[in-house]
Design a protein around this motif. Structure first.
Motif, PDB file in Angstrom:
ATOM      1  N   ARG A 143       2.425  11.129  -3.562  1.00  9.15           N
ATOM      2  CA  ARG A 143       2.399   9.676  -3.757  1.00  9.15           C
ATOM      3  C   ARG A 143       3.795   9.226  -4.078  1.00  9.15           C
ATOM      4  O   ARG A 143       4.441   9.765  -4.950  1.00  9.15           O
ATOM      5  CB  ARG A 143       1.471   9.275  -4.888  1.00  9.15           C
ATOM      6  N   ASP A 182       0.950  -6.287   0.517  1.00  6.03           N
ATOM      7  CA  ASP A 182      -0.134  -5.386   0.115  1.00  6.03           C
ATOM      8  C   ASP A 182      -0.639  -4.566   1.294  1.00  6.03           C
ATOM      9  O   ASP A 182      -0.872  -3.359   1.172  1.00  6.03           O
ATOM     10  CB  ASP A 182      -1.298  -6.171  -0.497  1.00  6.03           C
ATOM     11  N   ARG A 183      -0.794  -5.215   2.439  1.00  2.43           N
ATOM     12  CA  ARG A 183      -1.263  -4.512   3.637  1.00  2.43           C
ATOM     13  C   ARG A 183      -0.216  -3.518   4.134  1.00  2.43           C
ATOM     14  O   ARG A 183      -0.556  -2.436   4.598  1.00  2.43           O
ATOM     15  CB  ARG A 183      -1.585  -5.509   4.750  1.00  2.43           C
ATOM     16  N   ASP A 239       1.955  -1.949   2.279  1.00  2.73           N
ATOM     17  CA  ASP A 239       1.895  -0.811   1.361  1.00  2.73           C
ATOM     18  C   ASP A 239       0.718   0.105   1.682  1.00  2.73           C
ATOM     19  O   ASP A 239       0.849   1.328   1.656  1.00  2.73           O
ATOM     20  CB  ASP A 239       1.800  -1.287  -0.090  1.00  2.73           C
ATOM     21  N   GLN A 240      -0.428  -0.492   2.017  1.00  2.57           N
ATOM     22  CA  GLN A 240      -1.584   0.311   2.401  1.00  2.57           C
ATOM     23  C   GLN A 240      -1.289   1.112   3.661  1.00  2.57           C
ATOM     24  O   GLN A 240      -1.672   2.281   3.766  1.00  2.57           O
ATOM     25  CB  GLN A 240      -2.803  -0.581   2.650  1.00  2.57           C
ATOM     26  N   GLY A 241      -0.636   0.483   4.608  1.00  3.33           N
ATOM     27  CA  GLY A 241      -0.274   1.164   5.851  1.00  3.33           C
ATOM     28  C   GLY A 241       0.694   2.308   5.602  1.00  3.33           C
ATOM     29  O   GLY A 241       0.565   3.382   6.200  1.00  3.33           O
ATOM     30  N   ASP A 268       0.994   4.029   2.806  1.00  2.00           N
ATOM     31  CA  ASP A 268       0.233   5.100   2.157  1.00  2.00           C
ATOM     32  C   ASP A 268      -0.595   5.873   3.175  1.00  2.00           C
ATOM     33  O   ASP A 268      -0.680   7.105   3.123  1.00  2.00           O
ATOM     34  CB  ASP A 268      -0.681   4.542   1.066  1.00  2.00           C
ATOM     35  N   PHE A 269      -1.214   5.157   4.100  1.00  3.13           N
ATOM     36  CA  PHE A 269      -2.005   5.794   5.143  1.00  3.13           C
ATOM     37  C   PHE A 269      -1.143   6.734   5.987  1.00  3.13           C
ATOM     38  O   PHE A 269      -1.532   7.878   6.253  1.00  3.13           O
ATOM     39  CB  PHE A 269      -2.659   4.723   6.030  1.00  3.13           C
ATOM     40  N   ASP A 282      -0.243   9.835   4.059  1.00  6.78           N
ATOM     41  CA  ASP A 282      -1.390  10.740   3.969  1.00  6.78           C
ATOM     42  C   ASP A 282      -1.587  11.512   5.269  1.00  6.78           C
ATOM     43  O   ASP A 282      -1.876  12.712   5.260  1.00  6.78           O
ATOM     44  CB  ASP A 282      -2.673   9.970   3.637  1.00  6.78           C
TER      45      ASP A 282
END
Length: 65
Positions: free
Chosen positions: A63, A39-40, A42-44, A46-47, A50
């Motif tokens: 996305r 999960d982390r 994936d967040q990284g 996405d960051f 962006d």
């Protein structure tokens, strides 16, 4: 043309390679941690996507599923 303009142009030009590198980096981390932090990661990812979009001057971020 400033340095950041050139960087943004290069990011826009090579966005497919940048996305591939972000994916490969995330996959590497997932493999090394047996997916415990997926999960982390994936967040990284996405960051980072962006921020690449910001540098490329895209108004609407892409996305990737």
């Amino acid at each position: 043309m400033g340095l950041l303009d050139n960087v943004g142009d290069q990011v826009a030009k090579h966005s497919d390679k940048i996305d591939d590198a972000i994916d490969r980096g995330g996959d590497f981390i997932d493999d090394r941690t047996d997916g415990k932090h997926a999960d982390r990661v994936d967040q990284g990812q996405d960051f980072l996507r962006d921020k690449a979009d910001d540098l490329a001057g895209r108004d609407e971020p892409r996305r990737q599923a």
